[in-house]
Write a protein that holds these residues in place. Sequence first.
Motif, PDB file in Angstrom:
ATOM      1  N   SER A   1     -21.309  53.136  28.299  1.00 53.69           N
ATOM      2  CA  SER A   1     -21.273  54.521  28.726  1.00 53.69           C
ATOM      3  C   SER A   1     -22.028  55.416  27.747  1.00 53.69           C
ATOM      4  CB  SER A   1     -19.826  54.999  28.888  1.00 53.69           C
ATOM      5  OG  SER A   1     -19.791  56.321  29.367  1.00 53.69           O
ATOM      6  N   ALA A   2     -21.796  55.209  26.467  1.00 53.07           N
ATOM      7  CA  ALA A   2     -22.491  56.003  25.450  1.00 53.07           C
ATOM      8  C   ALA A   2     -23.991  55.751  25.507  1.00 53.07           C
ATOM      9  CB  ALA A   2     -21.938  55.679  24.066  1.00 53.07           C
ATOM     10  N   ALA A   3     -24.387  54.500  25.685  1.00 56.61           N
ATOM     11  CA  ALA A   3     -25.818  54.171  25.769  1.00 56.61           C
ATOM     12  C   ALA A   3     -26.453  54.773  27.015  1.00 56.61           C
ATOM     13  CB  ALA A   3     -26.004  52.654  25.753  1.00 56.61           C
ATOM     14  N   ALA A   4     -25.761  54.704  28.162  1.00 53.17           N
ATOM     15  CA  ALA A   4     -26.290  55.268  29.405  1.00 53.17           C
ATOM     16  C   ALA A   4     -26.429  56.778  29.300  1.00 53.17           C
ATOM     17  CB  ALA A   4     -25.393  54.899  30.588  1.00 53.17           C
ATOM     18  N   GLU A   5     -25.459  57.413  28.656  1.00 51.37           N
ATOM     19  CA  GLU A   5     -25.530  58.864  28.501  1.00 51.37           C
ATOM     20  C   GLU A   5     -26.710  59.250  27.603  1.00 51.37           C
ATOM     21  OE1 GLU A   5     -22.584  62.621  28.145  1.00 51.37           O
ATOM     22  OE2 GLU A   5     -21.938  60.778  27.162  1.00 51.37           O
TER      23      GLU A   5
ATOM     24  N   ILE B   1     -18.212  56.672  31.943  1.00 52.94           N
ATOM     25  CA  ILE B   1     -16.850  57.191  31.803  1.00 52.94           C
ATOM     26  C   ILE B   1     -16.989  58.703  31.750  1.00 52.94           C
ATOM     27  CG2 ILE B   1     -14.773  57.304  30.385  1.00 52.94           C
ATOM     28  CD1 ILE B   1     -15.539  54.543  29.234  1.00 52.94           C
ATOM     29  N   GLU B   2     -16.530  59.391  32.805  1.00 54.23           N
ATOM     30  CA  GLU B   2     -16.677  60.842  32.850  1.00 54.23           C
ATOM     31  C   GLU B   2     -15.792  61.559  31.851  1.00 54.23           C
ATOM     32  OE1 GLU B   2     -17.232  63.065  36.542  1.00 54.23           O
ATOM     33  OE2 GLU B   2     -17.458  61.108  37.516  1.00 54.23           O
ATOM     34  N   GLY B   3     -14.580  61.055  31.635  1.00 57.30           N
ATOM     35  CA  GLY B   3     -13.725  61.606  30.597  1.00 57.30           C
ATOM     36  C   GLY B   3     -13.140  62.979  30.877  1.00 57.30           C
ATOM     37  N   ARG B   4     -12.720  63.226  32.098  1.00 55.10           N
ATOM     38  CA  ARG B   4     -12.086  64.502  32.437  1.00 55.10           C
ATOM     39  C   ARG B   4     -10.598  64.386  32.124  1.00 55.10           C
ATOM     40  NH1 ARG B   4     -14.671  65.419  38.236  1.00 55.10           N
ATOM     41  NH2 ARG B   4     -13.364  67.271  38.193  1.00 55.10           N
ATOM     42  N   THR B   5     -10.295  64.538  30.837  1.00 56.35           N
ATOM     43  CA  THR B   5      -8.952  64.270  30.319  1.00 56.35           C
ATOM     44  C   THR B   5      -7.963  65.376  30.680  1.00 56.35           C
ATOM     45  OG1 THR B   5      -9.537  65.271  28.203  1.00 56.35           O
ATOM     46  CG2 THR B   5      -9.829  62.880  28.403  1.00 56.35           C
TER      47      THR B   5
END
Length: 161
Positions: A27-31, A39-43
């Motif tokens: 996810s970090a690499a794709a971003e 991983i959108e991460g809408r916590t």
Amino acid sequence: MILPWPRLAAMELPEFDALAGPLRQESAAAEAEYGFALIEGRTATPDDFASVERQMGVILPEKYKAFMTRYGGGMFGSVELFPVVAEPEEGGDDLWSMNEREFPDRGFVAIAPVGTGDHWGFPVADGQCHEQVWFHFHDAGDDEPVAADFLEFVATRGLKN
């Protein structure tokens, strides 16, 4: 009726975190490379949960709340999860609005769309969501269990390649 779950022992958050490590790295690499995360991460916060539980009149499972606090709603690998609270500028579905529209009797709390009009979610009894995640058919009454708990559900649906 909730059936005994024969497949796996309940998964705990540290075990799930270990399984999710590769997806977090992807996810970090794709971003960084493409400008979008896997991983959108809408916590959600404890206050968000208290508000939604009060509005819906249900108690959500602890593992679900722990996951949504740590990882959040939106896309998580291969599964889309309703965020607990919608982003005001997006105007999309959140946990409360979706369930208010589709399941106002609160016998079921949908947590994720399947994409066919069906949903994954928690059966509810006496205002308490069960730990098991079930598949709810929109046009039939024969719902079926798919995971012993929310973490197993996300591991099997969200982490699949």
